[in-house]
Design a protein around this motif. Structure first.
Motif, PDB file in Angstrom:
ATOM      1  N   HIS A 193       0.827  -1.202   0.000  1.00 13.98           N
ATOM      2  CA  HIS A 193       0.000   0.000   0.000  1.00 13.98           C
ATOM      3  C   HIS A 193       0.867   1.261   0.000  1.00 13.98           C
ATOM      4  O   HIS A 193       0.608   2.202  -0.761  1.00 13.98           O
ATOM      5  N   LEU A 194       1.893   1.301   0.823  1.00 17.64           N
ATOM      6  CA  LEU A 194       2.761   2.480   0.894  1.00 17.64           C
ATOM      7  C   LEU A 194       3.564   2.658  -0.389  1.00 17.64           C
ATOM      8  O   LEU A 194       3.844   3.792  -0.793  1.00 17.64           O
ATOM      9  N   THR A 195       3.920   1.566  -1.044  1.00 20.67           N
ATOM     10  CA  THR A 195       4.659   1.660  -2.297  1.00 20.67           C
ATOM     11  C   THR A 195       3.821   2.357  -3.361  1.00 20.67           C
ATOM     12  O   THR A 195       4.331   3.215  -4.097  1.00 20.67           O
ATOM     13  N   GLU A 196       2.549   2.013  -3.428  1.00 20.05           N
ATOM     14  CA  GLU A 196       1.664   2.674  -4.385  1.00 20.05           C
ATOM     15  C   GLU A 196       1.524   4.157  -4.054  1.00 20.05           C
ATOM     16  O   GLU A 196       1.492   5.001  -4.955  1.00 20.05           O
ATOM     17  N   GLU A 212       2.905   7.583  -6.431  1.00 29.40           N
ATOM     18  CA  GLU A 212       2.078   8.718  -6.820  1.00 29.40           C
ATOM     19  C   GLU A 212       2.588  10.039  -6.238  1.00 29.40           C
ATOM     20  O   GLU A 212       2.551  11.070  -6.893  1.00 29.40           O
ATOM     21  N   HIS A 213       3.072   9.989  -5.003  1.00 30.50           N
ATOM     22  CA  HIS A 213       3.543  11.196  -4.308  1.00 30.50           C
ATOM     23  C   HIS A 213       5.033  11.033  -4.013  1.00 30.50           C
ATOM     24  O   HIS A 213       5.432  10.732  -2.885  1.00 30.50           O
ATOM     25  N   HIS A 214       5.860  11.243  -5.021  1.00 37.01           N
ATOM     26  CA  HIS A 214       7.280  10.948  -4.899  1.00 37.01           C
ATOM     27  C   HIS A 214       8.036  11.912  -3.984  1.00 37.01           C
ATOM     28  O   HIS A 214       9.154  11.633  -3.579  1.00 37.01           O
ATOM     29  N   LYS A 215       7.455  13.032  -3.606  1.00 37.17           N
ATOM     30  CA  LYS A 215       8.123  13.956  -2.699  1.00 37.17           C
ATOM     31  C   LYS A 215       7.713  13.754  -1.234  1.00 37.17           C
ATOM     32  O   LYS A 215       8.140  14.509  -0.371  1.00 37.17           O
ATOM     33  N   ASP A 216       6.920  12.745  -0.964  1.00 35.02           N
ATOM     34  CA  ASP A 216       6.482  12.465   0.402  1.00 35.02           C
ATOM     35  C   ASP A 216       7.577  11.687   1.121  1.00 35.02           C
ATOM     36  O   ASP A 216       7.598  10.462   1.137  1.00 35.02           O
ATOM     37  N   VAL A 255       8.351  11.529   4.351  1.00 37.22           N
ATOM     38  CA  VAL A 255       7.971  10.882   5.603  1.00 37.22           C
ATOM     39  C   VAL A 255       7.447   9.472   5.325  1.00 37.22           C
ATOM     40  O   VAL A 255       7.820   8.507   6.007  1.00 37.22           O
ATOM     41  N   THR A 256       6.620   9.343   4.320  1.00 30.86           N
ATOM     42  CA  THR A 256       6.100   8.024   3.963  1.00 30.86           C
ATOM     43  C   THR A 256       7.211   7.144   3.405  1.00 30.86           C
ATOM     44  O   THR A 256       7.238   5.938   3.661  1.00 30.86           O
TER      45      THR A 256
END
Length: 89
Positions: free
Chosen positions: A38-41, A45-49, A51-52
Motif C-alpha cells: 500500500h505504501l509503495t503505491e 504517486e507522491h514521490h516527494k512524500d 515521511v512516507t
C-alpha cells in the motif's frame, strides 16, 4: 482507512494460526507485506512524500528482521511464507 479490522483478521486467518493470531512471525510478515504494498503505491504517486518513504524503509527493515529470525528458527516456515507471499530472498 485502507486497513480495517476485518482486513487484518483476514490476513491473520490466512497466514497465522487463527484470526486472532497477531503474534506469530508469519502473520506479522504478511501484515507488513500488505502495508508495504500500500505504501509503495502511495510513494509512486507522491514521490516527494519523504515521511512516507522513510516509514516504508523502516517497514521493509522490520519485515527483513522477522524473515531473518524465522530463517534461523525454522527454515521450513521461512520457505513457506516466502512462497505464499511471493517474496524474493
Amino acid at each position: 482507512m485502507y486497513l480495517d479490522k476485518t482486513k487484518k483478521e483476514e490476513i491473520f486467518n490466512q497466514y497465522g494460526k487463527s484470526a486472532t493470531d497477531t503474534g506469530s512471525a508469519e502473520s506479522q510478515i504478511a501484515l507488513f507485506t500488505y502495508r508495504i504494498a500500500h505504501l509503495t503505491e502511495h510513494v509512486k504517486e507522491h514521490h516527494k512524500d519523504f515521511v512516507t518513504t522513510r516509514s516504508l524503509t523502516q517497514l521493509v527493515g522490520k519485515r527483513r528482521a522477522l524473515l531473518d529470525y524465522l530463517y534461523k528458527i525454522d527454515i521450513n516456515r521461512y520457505r513457506a511464507i516466502i512462497k505464499a507471499l511471493g517474496l524474493r530472498k
